[in-house]
Design a protein around this motif. Structure first.
Motif, PDB file in Angstrom:
ATOM      1  N   THR A 201     -73.441 -12.654 -48.014  1.00  5.91           N
ATOM      2  CA  THR A 201     -73.575 -13.515 -46.843  1.00  5.91           C
ATOM      3  C   THR A 201     -74.292 -12.783 -45.715  1.00  5.91           C
ATOM      4  O   THR A 201     -75.109 -13.373 -45.005  1.00  5.91           O
ATOM      5  CB  THR A 201     -72.200 -14.002 -46.349  1.00  5.91           C
ATOM      6  OG1 THR A 201     -71.342 -12.878 -46.159  1.00  5.91           O
ATOM      7  CG2 THR A 201     -71.569 -14.961 -47.360  1.00  5.91           C
ATOM      8  N   HIS A 202     -74.012 -11.481 -45.561  1.00  2.00           N
ATOM      9  CA  HIS A 202     -74.688 -10.757 -44.475  1.00  2.00           C
ATOM     10  C   HIS A 202     -76.174 -10.564 -44.763  1.00  2.00           C
ATOM     11  O   HIS A 202     -76.961 -10.351 -43.835  1.00  2.00           O
ATOM     12  CB  HIS A 202     -74.001  -9.410 -44.183  1.00  2.00           C
ATOM     13  CG  HIS A 202     -73.999  -8.447 -45.320  1.00  2.00           C
ATOM     14  ND1 HIS A 202     -72.891  -8.234 -46.117  1.00  2.00           N
ATOM     15  CD2 HIS A 202     -74.947  -7.610 -45.795  1.00  2.00           C
ATOM     16  CE1 HIS A 202     -73.160  -7.317 -47.016  1.00  2.00           C
ATOM     17  NE2 HIS A 202     -74.405  -6.926 -46.851  1.00  2.00           N
ATOM     18  N   LEU A 205     -77.568 -13.594 -43.148  1.00  2.00           N
ATOM     19  CA  LEU A 205     -77.498 -13.497 -41.688  1.00  2.00           C
ATOM     20  C   LEU A 205     -78.669 -12.683 -41.135  1.00  2.00           C
ATOM     21  O   LEU A 205     -79.182 -12.971 -40.055  1.00  2.00           O
ATOM     22  CB  LEU A 205     -76.170 -12.876 -41.255  1.00  2.00           C
ATOM     23  CG  LEU A 205     -74.944 -13.774 -41.396  1.00  2.00           C
ATOM     24  CD1 LEU A 205     -73.684 -13.020 -41.017  1.00  2.00           C
ATOM     25  CD2 LEU A 205     -75.088 -15.026 -40.555  1.00  2.00           C
ATOM     26  N   VAL A 211     -78.786 -14.602 -34.727  1.00  2.00           N
ATOM     27  CA  VAL A 211     -77.733 -15.542 -35.071  1.00  2.00           C
ATOM     28  C   VAL A 211     -77.015 -15.980 -33.798  1.00  2.00           C
ATOM     29  O   VAL A 211     -76.566 -15.138 -33.019  1.00  2.00           O
ATOM     30  CB  VAL A 211     -76.725 -14.904 -36.052  1.00  2.00           C
ATOM     31  CG1 VAL A 211     -75.622 -15.887 -36.401  1.00  2.00           C
ATOM     32  CG2 VAL A 211     -77.437 -14.409 -37.296  1.00  2.00           C
ATOM     33  N   HIS A 215     -71.563 -20.091 -35.089  1.00  2.00           N
ATOM     34  CA  HIS A 215     -72.098 -20.166 -36.449  1.00  2.00           C
ATOM     35  C   HIS A 215     -70.991 -19.936 -37.469  1.00  2.00           C
ATOM     36  O   HIS A 215     -69.909 -19.449 -37.141  1.00  2.00           O
ATOM     37  CB  HIS A 215     -73.212 -19.125 -36.647  1.00  2.00           C
ATOM     38  CG  HIS A 215     -72.696 -17.736 -36.811  1.00  2.00           C
ATOM     39  ND1 HIS A 215     -72.370 -16.921 -35.732  1.00  2.00           N
ATOM     40  CD2 HIS A 215     -72.425 -17.000 -37.928  1.00  2.00           C
ATOM     41  CE1 HIS A 215     -71.940 -15.758 -36.172  1.00  2.00           C
ATOM     42  NE2 HIS A 215     -71.948 -15.781 -37.496  1.00  2.00           N
ATOM     43  N   GLU A 216     -71.300 -20.286 -38.703  1.00  2.00           N
ATOM     44  CA  GLU A 216     -70.408 -20.056 -39.835  1.00  2.00           C
ATOM     45  C   GLU A 216     -71.264 -19.671 -41.022  1.00  2.00           C
ATOM     46  O   GLU A 216     -72.297 -20.291 -41.281  1.00  2.00           O
ATOM     47  CB  GLU A 216     -69.607 -21.314 -40.152  1.00  2.00           C
ATOM     48  CG  GLU A 216     -68.637 -21.168 -41.317  1.00  2.00           C
ATOM     49  CD  GLU A 216     -67.876 -22.452 -41.617  1.00  2.00           C
ATOM     50  OE1 GLU A 216     -66.863 -22.383 -42.332  1.00  2.00           O
ATOM     51  OE2 GLU A 216     -68.304 -23.520 -41.139  1.00  2.00           O
ATOM     52  N   CYS A 217     -70.856 -18.642 -41.744  1.00  2.00           N
ATOM     53  CA  CYS A 217     -71.597 -18.202 -42.919  1.00  2.00           C
ATOM     54  C   CYS A 217     -70.581 -17.778 -43.976  1.00  2.00           C
ATOM     55  O   CYS A 217     -69.924 -16.737 -43.826  1.00  2.00           O
ATOM     56  CB  CYS A 217     -72.541 -17.039 -42.575  1.00  2.00           C
ATOM     57  SG  CYS A 217     -73.680 -16.594 -43.911  1.00  2.00           S
ATOM     58  N   ILE A 224     -74.350 -19.728 -50.612  1.00  2.00           N
ATOM     59  CA  ILE A 224     -74.083 -19.371 -49.224  1.00  2.00           C
ATOM     60  C   ILE A 224     -74.275 -20.595 -48.346  1.00  2.00           C
ATOM     61  O   ILE A 224     -75.351 -21.198 -48.330  1.00  2.00           O
ATOM     62  CB  ILE A 224     -75.007 -18.228 -48.761  1.00  2.00           C
ATOM     63  CG1 ILE A 224     -74.726 -16.949 -49.560  1.00  2.00           C
ATOM     64  CG2 ILE A 224     -74.833 -17.957 -47.258  1.00  2.00           C
ATOM     65  CD1 ILE A 224     -75.714 -15.818 -49.289  1.00  2.00           C
ATOM     66  N   TYR A 225     -73.217 -20.971 -47.644  1.00  2.00           N
ATOM     67  CA  TYR A 225     -73.256 -22.078 -46.685  1.00  2.00           C
ATOM     68  C   TYR A 225     -73.358 -21.484 -45.295  1.00  2.00           C
ATOM     69  O   TYR A 225     -72.518 -20.680 -44.881  1.00  2.00           O
ATOM     70  CB  TYR A 225     -71.997 -22.929 -46.823  1.00  2.00           C
ATOM     71  CG  TYR A 225     -71.799 -23.924 -45.690  1.00  2.00           C
ATOM     72  CD1 TYR A 225     -72.254 -25.237 -45.791  1.00  2.00           C
ATOM     73  CD2 TYR A 225     -71.149 -23.541 -44.515  1.00  2.00           C
ATOM     74  CE1 TYR A 225     -72.072 -26.143 -44.762  1.00  2.00           C
ATOM     75  CE2 TYR A 225     -70.964 -24.447 -43.476  1.00  2.00           C
ATOM     76  CZ  TYR A 225     -71.435 -25.738 -43.603  1.00  2.00           C
ATOM     77  OH  TYR A 225     -71.253 -26.625 -42.567  1.00  2.00           O
ATOM     78  N   TYR A 226     -74.400 -21.895 -44.568  1.00  2.00           N
ATOM     79  CA  TYR A 226     -74.602 -21.398 -43.203  1.00  2.00           C
ATOM     80  C   TYR A 226     -74.720 -22.576 -42.256  1.00  2.00           C
ATOM     81  O   TYR A 226     -75.449 -23.540 -42.525  1.00  2.00           O
ATOM     82  CB  TYR A 226     -75.885 -20.561 -43.142  1.00  2.00           C
ATOM     83  CG  TYR A 226     -76.280 -20.158 -41.726  1.00  2.00           C
ATOM     84  CD1 TYR A 226     -75.646 -19.105 -41.084  1.00  2.00           C
ATOM     85  CD2 TYR A 226     -77.278 -20.848 -41.045  1.00  2.00           C
ATOM     86  CE1 TYR A 226     -76.001 -18.738 -39.784  1.00  2.00           C
ATOM     87  CE2 TYR A 226     -77.647 -20.497 -39.754  1.00  2.00           C
ATOM     88  CZ  TYR A 226     -77.002 -19.447 -39.131  1.00  2.00           C
ATOM     89  OH  TYR A 226     -77.359 -19.093 -37.844  1.00  2.00           O
ATOM     90  N   ARG A 227     -73.999 -22.499 -41.129  1.00  2.00           N
ATOM     91  CA  ARG A 227     -74.057 -23.525 -40.091  1.00  2.00           C
ATOM     92  C   ARG A 227     -74.201 -22.867 -38.742  1.00  2.00           C
ATOM     93  O   ARG A 227     -73.504 -21.898 -38.438  1.00  2.00           O
ATOM     94  CB  ARG A 227     -72.809 -24.399 -40.094  1.00  2.00           C
ATOM     95  CG  ARG A 227     -72.725 -25.370 -38.913  1.00  2.00           C
ATOM     96  CD  ARG A 227     -71.331 -25.930 -38.730  1.00  2.00           C
ATOM     97  NE  ARG A 227     -70.302 -24.909 -38.627  1.00  2.00           N
ATOM     98  CZ  ARG A 227     -70.039 -24.211 -37.522  1.00  2.00           C
ATOM     99  NH1 ARG A 227     -70.771 -24.385 -36.426  1.00  2.00           N
ATOM    100  NH2 ARG A 227     -69.068 -23.322 -37.524  1.00  2.00           N
ATOM    101  N   GLU A 228     -75.101 -23.374 -37.929  1.00  2.00           N
ATOM    102  CA  GLU A 228     -75.209 -22.913 -36.555  1.00  2.00           C
ATOM    103  C   GLU A 228     -75.255 -24.107 -35.615  1.00  2.00           C
ATOM    104  O   GLU A 228     -75.813 -25.158 -35.948  1.00  2.00           O
ATOM    105  CB  GLU A 228     -76.424 -22.016 -36.341  1.00  2.00           C
ATOM    106  CG  GLU A 228     -77.767 -22.714 -36.467  1.00  2.00           C
ATOM    107  CD  GLU A 228     -78.934 -21.773 -36.179  1.00  2.00           C
ATOM    108  OE1 GLU A 228     -78.872 -20.607 -36.608  1.00  2.00           O
ATOM    109  OE2 GLU A 228     -79.900 -22.218 -35.512  1.00  2.00           O
TER     110      GLU A 228
END
Length: 234
Positions: A201-202, A205, A211, A215-217, A224-228
Protein backbone atom coordinates in the motif's frame (compact mmCIF):
# COMPACT_ATOMS: atom_id res chain seq x y z
CA UNK A 1 -13.36 -16.30 -14.11
CA UNK A 2 -13.92 -13.75 -11.33
CA UNK A 3 -11.42 -11.52 -9.54
CA UNK A 4 -11.42 -13.63 -6.39
CA UNK A 5 -10.22 -16.67 -8.37
CA UNK A 6 -7.45 -14.79 -10.18
CA UNK A 7 -6.29 -13.29 -6.88
CA UNK A 8 -5.89 -16.80 -5.43
CA UNK A 9 -3.89 -17.80 -8.51
CA UNK A 10 -1.81 -14.63 -8.20
CA UNK A 11 -0.91 -15.57 -4.63
CA UNK A 12 0.72 -18.77 -5.85
CA UNK A 13 2.43 -17.17 -8.83
CA UNK A 14 3.64 -13.99 -7.13
CA UNK A 15 4.26 -15.03 -3.52
CA UNK A 16 5.07 -18.73 -3.66
CA UNK A 17 7.09 -19.14 -6.85
CA UNK A 18 10.52 -17.48 -6.36
CA UNK A 19 11.62 -14.71 -8.75
CA UNK A 20 14.47 -16.81 -10.16
CA UNK A 21 11.82 -19.18 -11.56
CA UNK A 22 9.27 -16.49 -12.49
CA UNK A 23 11.78 -14.82 -14.84
CA UNK A 24 13.08 -18.08 -16.31
CA UNK A 25 12.52 -19.67 -19.71
CA UNK A 26 10.97 -22.60 -17.87
CA UNK A 27 8.18 -20.38 -16.53
CA UNK A 28 7.79 -18.75 -19.95
CA UNK A 29 7.36 -22.20 -21.51
CA UNK A 30 4.80 -23.28 -18.92
CA UNK A 31 2.88 -19.99 -19.26
CA UNK A 32 2.89 -20.41 -23.04
CA UNK A 33 0.95 -23.64 -22.65
CA UNK A 34 -1.92 -21.51 -21.37
CA UNK A 35 -1.51 -18.30 -23.37
CA UNK A 36 0.64 -19.29 -26.34
CA UNK A 37 2.85 -16.61 -27.90
CA UNK A 38 0.86 -13.83 -26.19
CA UNK A 39 2.94 -14.26 -23.01
CA UNK A 40 6.07 -13.29 -24.99
CA UNK A 41 4.22 -10.40 -26.65
CA UNK A 42 3.36 -9.03 -23.21
CA UNK A 43 7.00 -9.16 -22.08
CA UNK A 44 8.08 -7.35 -25.24
CA UNK A 45 5.25 -4.84 -24.77
CA UNK A 46 6.56 -3.84 -21.32
CA UNK A 47 10.18 -3.71 -22.48
CA UNK A 48 9.23 -1.35 -25.33
CA UNK A 49 6.82 0.73 -23.25
CA UNK A 50 8.61 4.09 -23.63
CA UNK A 51 8.68 3.71 -27.42
CA UNK A 52 5.18 2.42 -28.20
CA UNK A 53 2.96 4.30 -30.61
CA UNK A 54 -0.66 5.03 -29.70
CA UNK A 55 -1.75 2.51 -32.33
CA UNK A 56 0.46 -0.27 -30.91
CA UNK A 57 -0.86 0.45 -27.42
CA UNK A 58 -4.49 0.28 -28.53
CA UNK A 59 -3.97 -2.80 -30.70
CA UNK A 60 -2.52 -4.85 -27.85
CA UNK A 61 -5.43 -4.00 -25.56
CA UNK A 62 -7.94 -4.90 -28.23
CA UNK A 63 -6.24 -8.30 -28.72
CA UNK A 64 -5.68 -8.99 -25.04
CA UNK A 65 -7.95 -11.84 -23.84
CA UNK A 66 -10.66 -10.83 -21.36
CA UNK A 67 -9.88 -12.68 -18.14
CA UNK A 68 -12.71 -11.55 -15.88
CA UNK A 69 -16.43 -11.75 -16.33
CA UNK A 70 -17.91 -8.27 -16.48
CA UNK A 71 -15.52 -6.44 -14.15
CA UNK A 72 -11.91 -6.62 -12.96
CA UNK A 73 -13.05 -5.71 -9.45
CA UNK A 74 -13.65 -8.19 -6.67
CA UNK A 75 -17.01 -8.21 -4.94
CA UNK A 76 -15.38 -6.75 -1.82
CA UNK A 77 -13.95 -3.84 -3.83
CA UNK A 78 -17.26 -3.22 -5.59
CA UNK A 79 -19.09 -3.04 -2.25
CA UNK A 80 -16.44 -0.72 -0.80
CA UNK A 81 -16.60 1.61 -3.80
CA UNK A 82 -20.39 1.68 -3.91
CA UNK A 83 -20.51 2.54 -0.21
CA UNK A 84 -17.93 5.33 -0.63
CA UNK A 85 -19.73 7.46 -3.22
CA UNK A 86 -20.12 11.12 -2.24
CA UNK A 87 -22.45 13.60 -3.94
CA UNK A 88 -24.86 13.19 -6.83
CA UNK A 89 -22.49 12.97 -9.83
CA UNK A 90 -20.08 10.10 -10.52
CA UNK A 91 -17.54 9.49 -13.27
CA UNK A 92 -15.97 6.05 -13.76
CA UNK A 93 -12.76 6.47 -15.76
CA UNK A 94 -11.89 3.15 -17.39
CA UNK A 95 -15.49 1.97 -17.14
CA UNK A 96 -15.05 -1.13 -19.31
CA UNK A 97 -18.38 -2.93 -19.59
CA UNK A 98 -20.13 -0.51 -17.25
CA UNK A 99 -20.78 -3.12 -14.56
CA UNK A 100 -19.32 -0.98 -11.77
CA UNK A 101 -21.50 1.98 -12.77
CA UNK A 102 -24.55 -0.26 -12.61
CA UNK A 103 -23.62 -1.38 -9.08
CA UNK A 104 -22.95 2.20 -8.01
CA UNK A 105 -26.36 3.29 -9.25
CA UNK A 106 -28.11 0.40 -7.49
CA UNK A 107 -26.44 1.29 -4.17
CA UNK A 108 -26.82 5.06 -4.59
CA UNK A 109 -30.21 5.87 -6.14
CA UNK A 110 -29.74 9.53 -5.21
CA UNK A 111 -26.97 9.93 -7.80
CA UNK A 112 -28.32 12.05 -10.64
CA UNK A 113 -25.47 11.86 -13.15
CA UNK A 114 -23.46 8.75 -14.06
CA UNK A 115 -20.67 9.00 -16.62
CA UNK A 116 -18.43 6.29 -18.05
CA UNK A 117 -15.11 6.94 -19.80
CA UNK A 118 -12.82 4.54 -21.66
CA UNK A 119 -10.30 4.88 -24.48
CA UNK A 120 -12.61 2.64 -26.49
CA UNK A 121 -16.22 2.22 -25.39
CA UNK A 122 -16.97 -0.79 -27.59
CA UNK A 123 -17.29 -3.00 -24.49
CA UNK A 124 -19.63 -0.66 -22.61
CA UNK A 125 -22.94 -2.25 -21.80
CA UNK A 126 -24.69 0.98 -22.74
CA UNK A 127 -26.62 1.02 -19.51
CA UNK A 128 -29.66 3.26 -19.73
CA UNK A 129 -29.13 6.58 -17.96
CA UNK A 130 -25.33 6.51 -18.25
CA UNK A 131 -23.47 8.88 -20.56
CA UNK A 132 -20.34 7.48 -22.21
CA UNK A 133 -17.25 9.26 -23.52
CA UNK A 134 -14.35 7.78 -25.50
CA UNK A 135 -11.22 9.51 -24.16
CA UNK A 136 -7.74 8.87 -22.79
CA UNK A 137 -7.28 9.25 -19.05
CA UNK A 138 -4.40 11.70 -19.58
CA UNK A 139 -6.73 14.16 -21.35
CA UNK A 140 -10.26 13.98 -19.97
CA UNK A 141 -12.92 16.14 -21.70
CA UNK A 142 -14.39 17.60 -18.52
CA UNK A 143 -14.21 20.83 -16.55
CA UNK A 144 -12.33 21.19 -13.28
CA UNK A 145 -14.34 19.67 -10.43
CA UNK A 146 -17.13 18.52 -12.74
CA UNK A 147 -17.95 15.38 -10.73
CA UNK A 148 -18.51 14.95 -7.01
CA UNK A 149 -16.89 11.50 -7.08
CA UNK A 150 -14.41 10.16 -9.61
CA UNK A 151 -13.68 6.43 -9.67
CA UNK A 152 -10.82 4.74 -11.51
CA UNK A 153 -10.25 1.00 -11.08
CA UNK A 154 -7.57 -1.19 -12.66
CA UNK A 155 -6.33 1.54 -15.01
CA UNK A 156 -3.32 3.27 -13.41
CA UNK A 157 -1.20 0.10 -13.69
CA UNK A 158 -1.64 0.29 -17.48
CA UNK A 159 -0.61 3.93 -17.94
CA UNK A 160 3.00 4.83 -18.68
CA UNK A 161 2.62 8.44 -17.50
CA UNK A 162 0.57 7.53 -14.45
CA UNK A 163 1.30 10.78 -12.61
CA UNK A 164 -0.34 12.78 -15.39
CA UNK A 165 -3.30 10.39 -15.27
CA UNK A 166 -3.70 10.84 -11.52
CA UNK A 167 -3.43 14.60 -11.95
CA UNK A 168 -6.32 14.52 -14.44
CA UNK A 169 -8.44 12.41 -12.10
CA UNK A 170 -7.81 14.89 -9.30
CA UNK A 171 -8.62 17.80 -11.60
CA UNK A 172 -12.15 16.64 -12.45
CA UNK A 173 -13.02 15.43 -8.92
CA UNK A 174 -14.80 17.98 -6.75
CA UNK A 175 -15.20 16.03 -3.51
CA UNK A 176 -13.76 12.50 -3.68
CA UNK A 177 -11.38 10.39 -5.75
CA UNK A 178 -11.32 6.58 -5.54
CA UNK A 179 -8.60 4.50 -7.22
CA UNK A 180 -8.13 0.72 -7.20
CA UNK A 181 -4.98 -1.00 -8.47
CA UNK A 182 -3.76 -4.58 -8.09
CA UNK A 183 -1.22 -5.23 -5.36
CA UNK A 184 1.43 -7.09 -7.33
CA UNK A 185 5.13 -7.46 -8.05
CA UNK A 186 6.85 -7.05 -11.39
CA UNK A 187 8.34 -10.01 -13.24
CA UNK A 188 9.52 -10.55 -16.79
CA UNK A 189 6.66 -12.88 -17.68
CA UNK A 190 3.21 -11.91 -16.43
CA UNK A 191 -0.30 -12.50 -17.71
CA UNK A 192 -1.29 -8.87 -18.06
CA UNK A 193 -0.13 -5.74 -19.93
CA UNK A 194 0.81 -3.73 -16.83
CA UNK A 195 3.51 -1.06 -16.75
CA UNK A 196 3.31 -0.14 -13.07
CA UNK A 197 3.48 -2.47 -10.08
CA UNK A 198 2.62 -1.73 -6.46
CA UNK A 199 3.57 -4.57 -4.07
CA UNK A 200 2.54 -2.66 -0.92
CA UNK A 201 0.00 0.00 0.00
CA UNK A 202 2.84 2.42 0.75
CA UNK A 203 4.16 1.78 -2.78
CA UNK A 204 0.97 3.28 -4.14
CA UNK A 205 1.04 6.17 -1.67
CA UNK A 206 4.37 7.17 -3.21
CA UNK A 207 2.71 7.13 -6.63
CA UNK A 208 -0.03 9.55 -5.55
CA UNK A 209 2.29 11.93 -3.69
CA UNK A 210 1.44 14.43 -2.31
CA UNK A 211 -1.16 12.59 -0.28
CA UNK A 212 -3.89 14.79 1.26
CA UNK A 213 -4.72 14.60 4.96
CA UNK A 214 -8.12 13.02 4.30
CA UNK A 215 -7.32 9.68 2.67
CA UNK A 216 -7.59 5.92 3.03
CA UNK A 217 -5.28 3.31 1.54
CA UNK A 218 -5.95 -0.34 2.33
CA UNK A 219 -5.40 -3.82 0.96
CA UNK A 220 -8.59 -5.62 -0.08
CA UNK A 221 -7.67 -9.18 -1.04
CA UNK A 222 -4.58 -8.35 -3.15
CA UNK A 223 -6.06 -5.12 -4.51
CA UNK A 224 -5.21 -1.67 -3.20
CA UNK A 225 -8.18 0.61 -2.50
CA UNK A 226 -7.28 4.29 -2.26
CA UNK A 227 -9.63 7.16 -1.41
CA UNK A 228 -8.86 10.83 -1.01
CA UNK A 229 -11.19 13.69 -0.12
CA UNK A 230 -10.90 17.31 -1.10
CA UNK A 231 -11.47 20.12 1.36
CA UNK A 232 -14.48 22.02 0.05
CA UNK A 233 -14.48 25.80 0.11
CA UNK A 234 -16.96 27.26 2.57
Amino acid sequence: MNRETTNRIRFIIEDVIPPILRDSRLFKGMASLAWGKHIAHLAEFRARAPFLSAREYEDLYRRHPRVHEGTDNSEACVRKIAASIAGDSVCDVGCGTGVLLKRIRAANPEVKRLTGVDFAIDDAARIEGVEYHAAMIQDLPFADGEFDTVVCTHVIEHILDYRKAISELRRIARRRLIIVVPREREYRYTFNPHFNFFPYTHSFLRAVHPVPAEHECIDIGRDIYYREDKALAV
